[in-house]
Scaffold this motif. Structure first.
Motif, PDB file in Angstrom:
ATOM      1  N   ALA A 119       0.831  -1.203   0.000  1.00 36.03           N
ATOM      2  CA  ALA A 119       0.000   0.000   0.000  1.00 36.03           C
ATOM      3  C   ALA A 119       0.868   1.257   0.000  1.00 36.03           C
ATOM      4  N   SER A 120       1.981   1.213   0.722  1.00 33.70           N
ATOM      5  CA  SER A 120       2.886   2.365   0.768  1.00 33.70           C
ATOM      6  C   SER A 120       3.504   2.632  -0.594  1.00 33.70           C
ATOM      7  N   LEU A 121       3.950   1.568  -1.262  1.00 34.76           N
ATOM      8  CA  LEU A 121       4.543   1.748  -2.592  1.00 34.76           C
ATOM      9  C   LEU A 121       3.509   2.163  -3.622  1.00 34.76           C
ATOM     10  N   THR A 122       2.286   1.702  -3.463  1.00 34.30           N
ATOM     11  CA  THR A 122       1.212   2.149  -4.350  1.00 34.30           C
ATOM     12  C   THR A 122       0.985   3.641  -4.178  1.00 34.30           C
ATOM     13  N   LEU A 123       0.954   4.115  -2.934  1.00 38.58           N
ATOM     14  CA  LEU A 123       0.815   5.555  -2.683  1.00 38.58           C
ATOM     15  C   LEU A 123       1.963   6.335  -3.310  1.00 38.58           C
ATOM     16  N   PHE A 124       3.186   5.859  -3.100  1.00 33.57           N
ATOM     17  CA  PHE A 124       4.354   6.545  -3.649  1.00 33.57           C
ATOM     18  C   PHE A 124       4.281   6.613  -5.168  1.00 33.57           C
ATOM     19  N   SER A 125       3.924   5.501  -5.796  1.00 26.96           N
ATOM     20  CA  SER A 125       3.822   5.469  -7.249  1.00 26.96           C
ATOM     21  C   SER A 125       2.751   6.437  -7.754  1.00 26.96           C
ATOM     22  N   CYS A 126       1.624   6.478  -7.055  1.00 23.75           N
ATOM     23  CA  CYS A 126       0.540   7.387  -7.456  1.00 23.75           C
ATOM     24  C   CYS A 126       0.934   8.846  -7.243  1.00 23.75           C
ATOM     25  N   PHE A 127       1.574   9.146  -6.115  1.00 25.85           N
ATOM     26  CA  PHE A 127       2.022  10.520  -5.873  1.00 25.85           C
ATOM     27  C   PHE A 127       3.047  10.944  -6.925  1.00 25.85           C
ATOM     28  N   ALA A 128       3.983  10.041  -7.246  1.00 23.89           N
ATOM     29  CA  ALA A 128       4.984  10.355  -8.271  1.00 23.89           C
ATOM     30  C   ALA A 128       4.315  10.562  -9.627  1.00 23.89           C
ATOM     31  N   GLY A 129       3.310   9.749  -9.927  1.00 21.63           N
ATOM     32  CA  GLY A 129       2.573   9.909 -11.182  1.00 21.63           C
ATOM     33  C   GLY A 129       1.835  11.239 -11.249  1.00 21.63           C
ATOM     34  N   MET A 130       1.229  11.634 -10.124  1.00 25.35           N
ATOM     35  CA  MET A 130       0.537  12.933 -10.108  1.00 25.35           C
ATOM     36  C   MET A 130       1.534  14.081 -10.233  1.00 25.35           C
ATOM     37  N   GLY A 131       2.651  13.981  -9.541  1.00 26.74           N
ATOM     38  CA  GLY A 131       3.675  15.023  -9.664  1.00 26.74           C
ATOM     39  C   GLY A 131       4.195  15.109 -11.087  1.00 26.74           C
ATOM     40  N   ALA A 132       4.457  13.954 -11.695  1.00 28.04           N
ATOM     41  CA  ALA A 132       4.926  13.940 -13.084  1.00 28.04           C
ATOM     42  C   ALA A 132       3.872  14.530 -14.014  1.00 28.04           C
ATOM     43  N   GLY A 133       2.612  14.184 -13.780  1.00 26.50           N
ATOM     44  CA  GLY A 133       1.545  14.733 -14.612  1.00 26.50           C
ATOM     45  C   GLY A 133       1.474  16.245 -14.530  1.00 26.50           C
ATOM     46  N   LEU A 134       1.614  16.782 -13.317  1.00 30.64           N
ATOM     47  CA  LEU A 134       1.586  18.237 -13.150  1.00 30.64           C
ATOM     48  C   LEU A 134       2.770  18.898 -13.830  1.00 30.64           C
TER      49      LEU A 134
END
Length: 187
Positions: free
Chosen positions: A15-30
């Protein structure tokens, strides 16, 4: 991979790595969207690239938000293919900029965020065969997950913020200390 190997990591790590991956994806998207706005506002020879960066940024945001909603990475194969394609694109823009003695902070931040999302997604794909990020055995520990979410947010924000500041919009942003107008209207 056996079920024992998948569950030995624990649901909190998944769950922690899923959060990290999603946060990184959102940051990259922005950051991708900020790169698109920079090319669009520049009206230079790369104005055509703004549409590609905007579409990719929106796709990353949608995929990341959808993954957060489900609690597992969604659209893993197309997202991974896009992340893999983004790496040489950003490296190419960085090399082209450095040949002119310019380091583009937007492309550098986007590259780091893409690599973070790609790495964490690859780790999850190798560790968990159930495609649920290991959440099928037991719920993750709330305190550990909260700490991991905070750490992931700090790391991603530390890379995303300078990337956004390197855009055309960031160049025209009001510094944080100047938001309030004491004593009068200074326009």
């Amino acid at each position: 991979m056996s079920a024992q190997a998948a569950s030995s990591v624990g649901p909190t790590a998944g769950a922690s790595l899923t959060l990290f991956s999603c946060f990184a994806g959102m940051g990259a998207g922005l950051v991708e969207l900020s790169i698109a706005s920079t090319y669009l506002s520049g009206r230079g020879p790369l104005v055509w690239a703004s549409g590609i960066f905007a579409a990719w940024g929106l796709a990353l945001l949608a995929s990341s938000i959808g993954s957060l909603q489900r609690g597992r990475l969604r659209f893993r194969k197309p997202t991974t293919a896009g992340l893999l394609a983004a790496v040489p694109v950003h490296v190419g823009f960085l090399v082209a900029g450095m040949s002119q003695k310019v380091l583009d902070g937007g492309h550098l931040a986007a590259l780091f965020l893409v690599l973070m999302a790609l790495g964490s997604s690859a780790w999850l794909a190798r560790r968990f065969t159930d495609d649920a990020g290991g959440a099928s055995q037991a719920p993750p520990r709330a305190g550990a997950l909260l700490g991991a979410a905070f750490a992931a947010a700090v790391v991603v924000a530390a890379v995303t913020t300078p990337g956004l500041a390197a855009s055309a919009a960031g160049a025209h942003a009001v510094p944080h200390g100047e938001h309030s107008l004491p004593g009068g209207h200074h326009h």
